[in-house]
Design a protein around this motif. Structure first.
Motif, mmCIF file in Angstrom:
data_model
loop_
_atom_site.group_PDB
_atom_site.id
_atom_site.type_symbol
_atom_site.label_atom_id
_atom_site.label_comp_id
_atom_site.label_asym_id
_atom_site.label_seq_id
_atom_site.Cartn_x
_atom_site.Cartn_y
_atom_site.Cartn_z
ATOM 1 N N PRO A 99 0.785 -1.229 0.000
ATOM 2 C CA PRO A 99 0.000 0.000 0.000
ATOM 3 C C PRO A 99 0.821 1.285 0.000
ATOM 4 O O PRO A 99 0.434 2.258 -0.611
ATOM 5 N N THR A 153 -6.256 12.786 -0.198
ATOM 6 C CA THR A 153 -5.142 13.210 0.676
ATOM 7 C C THR A 153 -4.690 12.058 1.570
ATOM 8 O O THR A 153 -4.523 12.207 2.769
ATOM 9 N N TYR A 174 -9.877 17.820 -1.635
ATOM 10 C CA TYR A 174 -11.139 17.088 -1.523
ATOM 11 C C TYR A 174 -10.805 15.635 -1.225
ATOM 12 O O TYR A 174 -9.924 15.042 -1.860
ATOM 13 N N VAL A 176 -12.918 11.946 0.745
ATOM 14 C CA VAL A 176 -14.084 11.483 1.492
ATOM 15 C C VAL A 176 -13.768 11.427 2.993
ATOM 16 O O VAL A 176 -14.677 11.429 3.826
ATOM 17 N N HIS A 295 3.869 5.536 -16.539
ATOM 18 C CA HIS A 295 3.663 4.927 -15.220
ATOM 19 C C HIS A 295 4.998 4.698 -14.491
ATOM 20 O O HIS A 295 5.339 3.563 -14.153
HETATM 21 P P1 NAI Z 1 -4.104 6.042 -0.049
HETATM 22 O O1 NAI Z 1 -5.047 4.904 0.115
HETATM 23 O O2 NAI Z 1 -3.112 6.340 1.038
HETATM 24 O O3 NAI Z 1 -4.923 7.384 -0.316
HETATM 25 C C1 NAI Z 1 -6.025 7.459 -1.171
HETATM 26 C C2 NAI Z 1 -6.926 8.578 -0.673
HETATM 27 O O4 NAI Z 1 -8.004 8.716 -1.599
HETATM 28 C C3 NAI Z 1 -7.534 8.272 0.710
HETATM 29 O O5 NAI Z 1 -7.330 9.382 1.575
HETATM 30 C C4 NAI Z 1 -9.019 8.082 0.393
HETATM 31 O O6 NAI Z 1 -9.880 8.519 1.448
HETATM 32 C C5 NAI Z 1 -9.165 8.970 -0.841
HETATM 33 N N1 NAI Z 1 -10.387 8.722 -1.573
HETATM 34 C C6 NAI Z 1 -11.117 7.577 -1.643
HETATM 35 N N2 NAI Z 1 -12.223 7.789 -2.383
HETATM 36 C C7 NAI Z 1 -12.173 9.084 -2.796
HETATM 37 C C8 NAI Z 1 -13.026 9.876 -3.589
HETATM 38 N N3 NAI Z 1 -14.159 9.388 -4.096
HETATM 39 N N4 NAI Z 1 -12.660 11.148 -3.813
HETATM 40 C C9 NAI Z 1 -11.529 11.671 -3.273
HETATM 41 N N5 NAI Z 1 -10.693 10.965 -2.503
HETATM 42 C C10 NAI Z 1 -11.013 9.677 -2.278
HETATM 43 O O7 NAI Z 1 -3.375 5.794 -1.434
HETATM 44 P P2 NAI Z 1 -1.981 6.374 -1.940
HETATM 45 O O8 NAI Z 1 -0.873 5.482 -1.509
HETATM 46 O O9 NAI Z 1 -1.905 7.817 -1.597
HETATM 47 O O10 NAI Z 1 -2.137 6.175 -3.523
HETATM 48 C C11 NAI Z 1 -3.061 6.919 -4.290
HETATM 49 C C12 NAI Z 1 -3.144 6.318 -5.674
HETATM 50 O O11 NAI Z 1 -1.901 6.522 -6.351
HETATM 51 C C13 NAI Z 1 -3.327 4.789 -5.692
HETATM 52 O O12 NAI Z 1 -4.688 4.454 -5.634
HETATM 53 C C14 NAI Z 1 -2.704 4.382 -6.994
HETATM 54 O O13 NAI Z 1 -3.756 4.303 -7.940
HETATM 55 C C15 NAI Z 1 -1.779 5.542 -7.358
HETATM 56 N N6 NAI Z 1 -0.363 5.136 -7.465
HETATM 57 C C16 NAI Z 1 0.322 5.423 -8.626
HETATM 58 C C17 NAI Z 1 1.654 5.081 -8.776
HETATM 59 C C18 NAI Z 1 2.441 5.424 -10.024
HETATM 60 O O14 NAI Z 1 3.490 4.775 -10.282
HETATM 61 N N7 NAI Z 1 2.029 6.392 -10.819
HETATM 62 C C19 NAI Z 1 2.349 4.359 -7.714
HETATM 63 C C20 NAI Z 1 1.566 4.181 -6.510
HETATM 64 C C21 NAI Z 1 0.253 4.536 -6.415
#
Ligand code: NAI
Length: 329
Positions: A99, A153, A174, A176, A295
């Protein structure tokens, strides 16, 4: 314990090879093939498989893995939108992910893309190489004093908030859920307010039914003219066809994408000799204010080491029936 590692790249072999020195019980076989139903049959005799964002971990694939005796699917990434988690639960296959390996890696790339499109660094680099020292097409705007709108966030978005504050920006967000660690400088607003007020919008929420195509022509029309949009999260957060429509309406100063809807099939492949027949990505790349990377948000030394370490620990935990925050099924 035997682990079949799909779509292995040289850098995977290097980082997992180093981490595996601490896990002598795990025997890893690396293969080039991507995980999909037809290649799932190769997993016969393995306890677990390791897959990445571009794998097809659909119900069909999981059925075959189950028939092969695979007990665990180890995703070497944070996102798991490509995994049929309900099917995995039904079949009793444990699915674990990584994660938060290095949220800084992704957030720093997000700011890198924002800066690159703001100041047209990709153009400037090519111009100077061609002995063209004019400034035509390179004008940007200061981030200092402007408003950054961060969608999501969690781990990555929180760091992006701090980076933007470091640039002297007002930061609105923004989500949730509100992240209490950001209370001293981030103002939470509705999504519509974020669209209306932000000069830079950066997406950091996961891809789910509720976030699919959250950037569409309706939301784009709510944005300020000259906004910069960055997506390092998942491609399908943005409706690409409608993004193109928005770009043609002159809405954006710049768009920086590390992820995009058509990336499956492209990521980490060299397709430079191919003629793209029906590619919206190619259409996007024709615009002077769009920069796309493939990516690479996770691709830093620190992130790769953390991914390898956590994935191998996930395998041990799956074997021992240990459940924690890394479980998705
Ligand atoms: P995280 O789980 O720590 O944070 C995600 C946030 O999004 C949480 O605060 C959650 O409440 C919020 N969220 C959920 N539903 C939402 C909605 N409808 N509207 C607004 N916010 C909402 O995840 P993390 O580690 O910050 O990663 C975020 C995303 O980054 C991952 O889901 C993944 O898709 C992407 N990622 C991309 C990478 C890349 O190489 N480009 C590498 C790692 C992650």
């Amino acid at each position: 314990m035997k682990l079949l590692f799909y779509a292995a790249k040289e850098y995977d072999k290097k980082s997992f090879g180093l981490a595996a020195e601490n896990y002598p019980d795990i025997e890893i076989e690396y293969i080039d093939h991507e995980l999909e139903p037809i290649t799932a049959t190769l997993a016969k005799g393995y306890d677990a498989i390791c897959a990445f964002v571009s794998a097809d971990v659909s119900g069909d694939t999981l059925e075959i893995l189950h028939e092969c005796g695979v007990k665990a699917v180890l995703m070497r990434c944070a996102g798991f939108n490509n995994v049929d988690t309900n099917k995995a639960k039904e079949l009793g296959i444990v699915v674990k992910r990584v994660p938060g390996y290095s949220p800084e890696a992704v957030a720093e790339l997000a700011m890198g893309l924002a800066l690159a499109v703001n100041r047209r660094l990709y153009k400037a680099y090519n111009k100077v190489r061609e002995n063209d020292y004019t400034l035509k097409g390179l004008r940007g705007a200061n981030f200092n004093g402007k408003t950054a709108g961060i969608v999501g966030t969690g781990k990555i978005g929180a760091i992006m908030c701090r980076i933007c504050r470091g640039f002297g920006m007002r930061v609105i967000a923004y989500d949730v859920y509100q992240n209490p660690e950001l209370a001293d400088f981030v103002e939470y607003v509705s999504l519509d307010e974020l669209f209306a007020q932000s000069d830079l919008i950066s997406l950091h929420c996961p891809l789910m039914d509720s976030t699919y195509h959250m950037i569409n022509i309706e939301s784009i029309k709510k944005m300020k003219d000259g906004v910069i949009l960055v997506n390092t999260s998942r491609g399908a957060l943005i409706n690409t066809t409608e993004l193109i429509e928005g770009i043609r309406l002159n809405k954006f100063h710049g768009v920086g994408l590390d992820v995009y809807e058509e990336e499956t099939g492209n990521v980490y492949e060299d397709r430079s000799d191919e003629i793209m027949m029906h590619s919206v990505t190619a259409r996007l790349l024709a615009f002077p204010n769009v920069m796309i990377t493939s990516h690479q948000g996770f691709y830093t030394v620190e992130a790769l080491a953390a991914i390898a370490e956590t994935t191998l620990q996930n395998m041990i935990d799956a074997k021992n029936g240990v459940h924690n925050q890394n479980d998705v099924a």
